[in-house]
Enzyme design. Structure first.
Site, PDB file in Angstrom:
ATOM      1  N   GLY A 198       0.942  -1.225   0.027  1.00 42.54           N
ATOM      2  CA  GLY A 198      -0.078   0.024  -0.203  1.00 42.54           C
ATOM      3  C   GLY A 198       0.876   1.235  -0.109  1.00 42.54           C
ATOM      4  N   CYS A 199       0.251   2.311   0.791  1.00 37.29           N
ATOM      5  CA  CYS A 199       1.147   3.512   0.766  1.00 37.29           C
ATOM      6  C   CYS A 199       2.514   3.493   1.252  1.00 37.29           C
ATOM      7  CB  CYS A 199       0.235   4.443   1.533  1.00 37.29           C
ATOM      8  SG  CYS A 199       0.983   6.233   1.862  1.00 37.29           S
TER       9      CYS A 199
END
Length: 181
Positions: free
Chosen positions: A14-15
């Site tokens: 993800g981020c």
């Protein structure tokens, strides 16, 4: 006296701000750098990666001392601070750039990643199937300076409070023995 050899792990979950923040807390981690891996465009920018067109994933590249923390330990933390069952997303962050991916640097890392995924699947810790990919690391591109150590510099920002802080709390609870402070 011999010098300790450091190793490097490259992980996408993800981020990259979330991974960066978590890995920086671990004893034995020497350096964490947010960046991009797994794509085709040379020297991509954040804006280009965000379109999903470059094929890159947002990743954290972690330099660590394997005499203090092992690659397998890093994988255990990795699977704690992101959801490996979400295909091409983490929460509201959607796109292939947010995929769950492991980019091994060695054949041993690849085998460790395969074992970790099989064990996680067998444990039934997650209700849904694990979708984490194991991809060849062809090139790592560091992200822009403002992405490095983002959480420490912006911890009061709403995204950091809503998304990163709960992951850090979970990390502190589940891996307290691995924390550096």
């Amino acid at each position: 006296m011999t010098e300790t050899q450091h190793e490097v792990a490259t992980l996408g979950g993800g981020c990259f701000w979330c991974l960066d923040a978590g890995f920086r807390l671990l004893r034995g981690v020497i350096k964490v750098e947010s960046g991009y891996a797994g794509g085709t465009r040379p020297n991509p920018t954040y804006e280009q990666v965000c379109t999903g067109a470059t094929g890159h994933a947002e990743v954290a590249q972690v330099t660590f001392d394997p005499s203090i923390i092992t690659y397998r330990d890093l994988l255990d933390v990795f699977f704690t601070i992101h959801d490996p069952t979400q295909l091409n997303r983490q929460g509201a962050d959607i796109g292939t750039q947010y995929r769950s991916a492991i980019f091994p640097h060695t054949e041993e890392q690849r085998r460790d990643a395969e074992r970790a995924i099989k064990e996680l699947e067998a444990s039934a810790a997650w209700d849904d199937p694990i979708v984490t990919t194991i991809e060849p690391l062809t090139k790592f591109y560091p992200a822009e300076t403002y992405h490095q150590d983002y959480y420490a510099r912006n911890s009061r920002q709403p995204y950091c409070q809503a998304v990163i802080a709960p992951k850090i709390a979970k990390l502190r609870k589940m891996h307290f023995e691995r924390l550096s402070v």
